[in-house]
Scaffold this motif. Structure first.
Motif, PDB file in Angstrom:
ATOM      1  N   TRP A  40     -19.915  15.848 -48.370  1.00 51.92           N
ATOM      2  CA  TRP A  40     -18.574  15.657 -47.985  1.00 51.92           C
ATOM      3  C   TRP A  40     -18.152  16.974 -47.478  1.00 51.92           C
ATOM      4  O   TRP A  40     -17.072  16.934 -46.914  1.00 51.92           O
ATOM      5  CB  TRP A  40     -17.765  14.936 -49.108  1.00 51.92           C
ATOM      6  CG  TRP A  40     -17.558  15.872 -50.293  1.00 51.92           C
ATOM      7  CD1 TRP A  40     -18.624  15.844 -51.460  1.00 51.92           C
ATOM      8  CD2 TRP A  40     -16.497  16.947 -50.614  1.00 51.92           C
ATOM      9  NE1 TRP A  40     -18.180  16.886 -52.302  1.00 51.92           N
ATOM     10  CE2 TRP A  40     -17.046  17.338 -51.864  1.00 51.92           C
ATOM     11  CE3 TRP A  40     -15.613  17.587 -49.966  1.00 51.92           C
ATOM     12  CZ2 TRP A  40     -16.376  18.518 -52.671  1.00 51.92           C
ATOM     13  CZ3 TRP A  40     -14.755  18.497 -50.730  1.00 51.92           C
ATOM     14  CH2 TRP A  40     -15.086  19.023 -51.703  1.00 51.92           C
ATOM     15  N   GLY A 127      -6.048  18.632 -41.644  1.00 52.77           N
ATOM     16  CA  GLY A 127      -6.677  17.421 -41.201  1.00 52.77           C
ATOM     17  C   GLY A 127      -8.157  17.522 -41.703  1.00 52.77           C
ATOM     18  O   GLY A 127      -8.655  16.565 -42.032  1.00 52.77           O
ATOM     19  N   GLN A 130      -8.535  16.748 -45.211  1.00 55.43           N
ATOM     20  CA  GLN A 130      -8.199  15.128 -45.434  1.00 55.43           C
ATOM     21  C   GLN A 130      -9.371  14.527 -45.149  1.00 55.43           C
ATOM     22  O   GLN A 130      -9.785  13.481 -46.171  1.00 55.43           O
ATOM     23  CB  GLN A 130      -6.762  14.823 -44.496  1.00 55.43           C
ATOM     24  CG  GLN A 130      -5.602  15.498 -44.946  1.00 55.43           C
ATOM     25  CD  GLN A 130      -4.955  14.689 -46.115  1.00 55.43           C
ATOM     26  OE1 GLN A 130      -5.674  13.928 -46.706  1.00 55.43           O
ATOM     27  NE2 GLN A 130      -3.732  15.249 -46.389  1.00 55.43           N
ATOM     28  N   THR A 131      -9.876  14.705 -44.070  1.00 56.83           N
ATOM     29  CA  THR A 131     -11.258  14.104 -43.605  1.00 56.83           C
ATOM     30  C   THR A 131     -12.461  14.122 -44.976  1.00 56.83           C
ATOM     31  O   THR A 131     -13.242  13.318 -45.278  1.00 56.83           O
ATOM     32  CB  THR A 131     -11.669  14.337 -42.436  1.00 56.83           C
ATOM     33  OG1 THR A 131     -10.531  14.084 -41.301  1.00 56.83           O
ATOM     34  CG2 THR A 131     -12.927  13.637 -42.073  1.00 56.83           C
ATOM     35  N   CYS A 132     -12.434  15.404 -45.179  1.00 56.99           N
ATOM     36  CA  CYS A 132     -13.559  15.925 -46.155  1.00 56.99           C
ATOM     37  C   CYS A 132     -13.109  14.944 -47.509  1.00 56.99           C
ATOM     38  O   CYS A 132     -14.160  14.577 -48.234  1.00 56.99           O
ATOM     39  CB  CYS A 132     -13.441  17.272 -46.642  1.00 56.99           C
ATOM     40  SG  CYS A 132     -14.356  18.133 -45.061  1.00 56.99           S
ATOM     41  N   ASP A 134     -11.428  12.153 -47.974  1.00 57.65           N
ATOM     42  CA  ASP A 134     -11.576  10.783 -47.712  1.00 57.65           C
ATOM     43  C   ASP A 134     -13.249  10.687 -47.931  1.00 57.65           C
ATOM     44  O   ASP A 134     -13.572   9.649 -48.526  1.00 57.65           O
ATOM     45  CB  ASP A 134     -11.100  10.599 -46.301  1.00 57.65           C
ATOM     46  CG  ASP A 134      -9.867  10.448 -46.243  1.00 57.65           C
ATOM     47  OD1 ASP A 134      -9.119  10.519 -47.200  1.00 57.65           O
ATOM     48  OD2 ASP A 134      -9.378  10.359 -44.994  1.00 57.65           O
ATOM     49  N   GLU A 135     -14.069  11.544 -47.274  1.00 60.40           N
ATOM     50  CA  GLU A 135     -15.313  11.290 -47.351  1.00 60.40           C
ATOM     51  C   GLU A 135     -15.991  11.594 -48.911  1.00 60.40           C
ATOM     52  O   GLU A 135     -16.625  10.754 -49.404  1.00 60.40           O
ATOM     53  CB  GLU A 135     -16.156  12.089 -46.538  1.00 60.40           C
ATOM     54  CG  GLU A 135     -17.842  11.954 -46.556  1.00 60.40           C
ATOM     55  CD  GLU A 135     -18.258  10.569 -46.030  1.00 60.40           C
ATOM     56  OE1 GLU A 135     -19.349  10.203 -46.663  1.00 60.40           O
ATOM     57  OE2 GLU A 135     -17.375  10.124 -45.225  1.00 60.40           O
TER      58      GLU A 135
END
Length: 144
Positions: A40, A127, A130-132, A134-135
């Motif tokens: 992640w 951003g 946030q993606t990391c 989420d993963e």
């Protein structure tokens, strides 16, 4: 989930809070074990010495190796490190990343803080993190 921008020690910082349904021990493994962290985090972890003062090495997959020094390692509560400039240039500060886990019912609260060396990266970093994160949540779900 919440995100705040703040100042810590006179430096700009992003702070993310995630309420996770998993206990601290499971989340701790996901954030400190190189195999899980690599799934992640933005870069693959090639080395992690699990102790304060230990070294972390990250590979961006494009020939650059980033290094970090662990500043706090207190299982299963606090993992923090300073990321060093990959070009070896002297900066006034390193990026500082801090992952804190707090008990919360049957799960835990993850507080992820990024104190930035370069405040101009705040929007893109927000951003990206946030993606990391989420993963990370997705990885925790698939791990059972």
């Amino acid at each position: 989930m919440s995100t705040t921008t703040t100042i810590i020690d006179g430096r700009p910082a992003l702070q993310f809070e995630r309420h996770l349904k998993h206990g601290r021990e499971k989340v701790w493994l996901a954030v400190t074990d190189p195999r899980h962290l690599s799934q992640w985090y933005p870069f693959r972890v090639t080395q992690l010495e699990p102790r304060a003062g230990g070294r972390i090495a990250f590979d961006d997959g494009e020939g650059t190796v980033y290094t970090a020094t662990i500043t706090h390692f207190d299982p299963p509560r606090l993992f923090a490190f300073d990321e060093h400039d990959p070009d070896g240039k002297e900066r006034e500060f390193d990026d500082h990343l801090r992952i804190e886990l707090r008990d919360e019912g049957a799960g835990c609260l993850l507080v992820f803080t990024h104190i930035m060396a370069d405040p101009s990266t705040a929007d893109s970093a927000s951003g990206g993190w946030q993606t990391c994160l989420d993963e990370l949540e997705a990885q925790l779900e698939t791990a059972g």
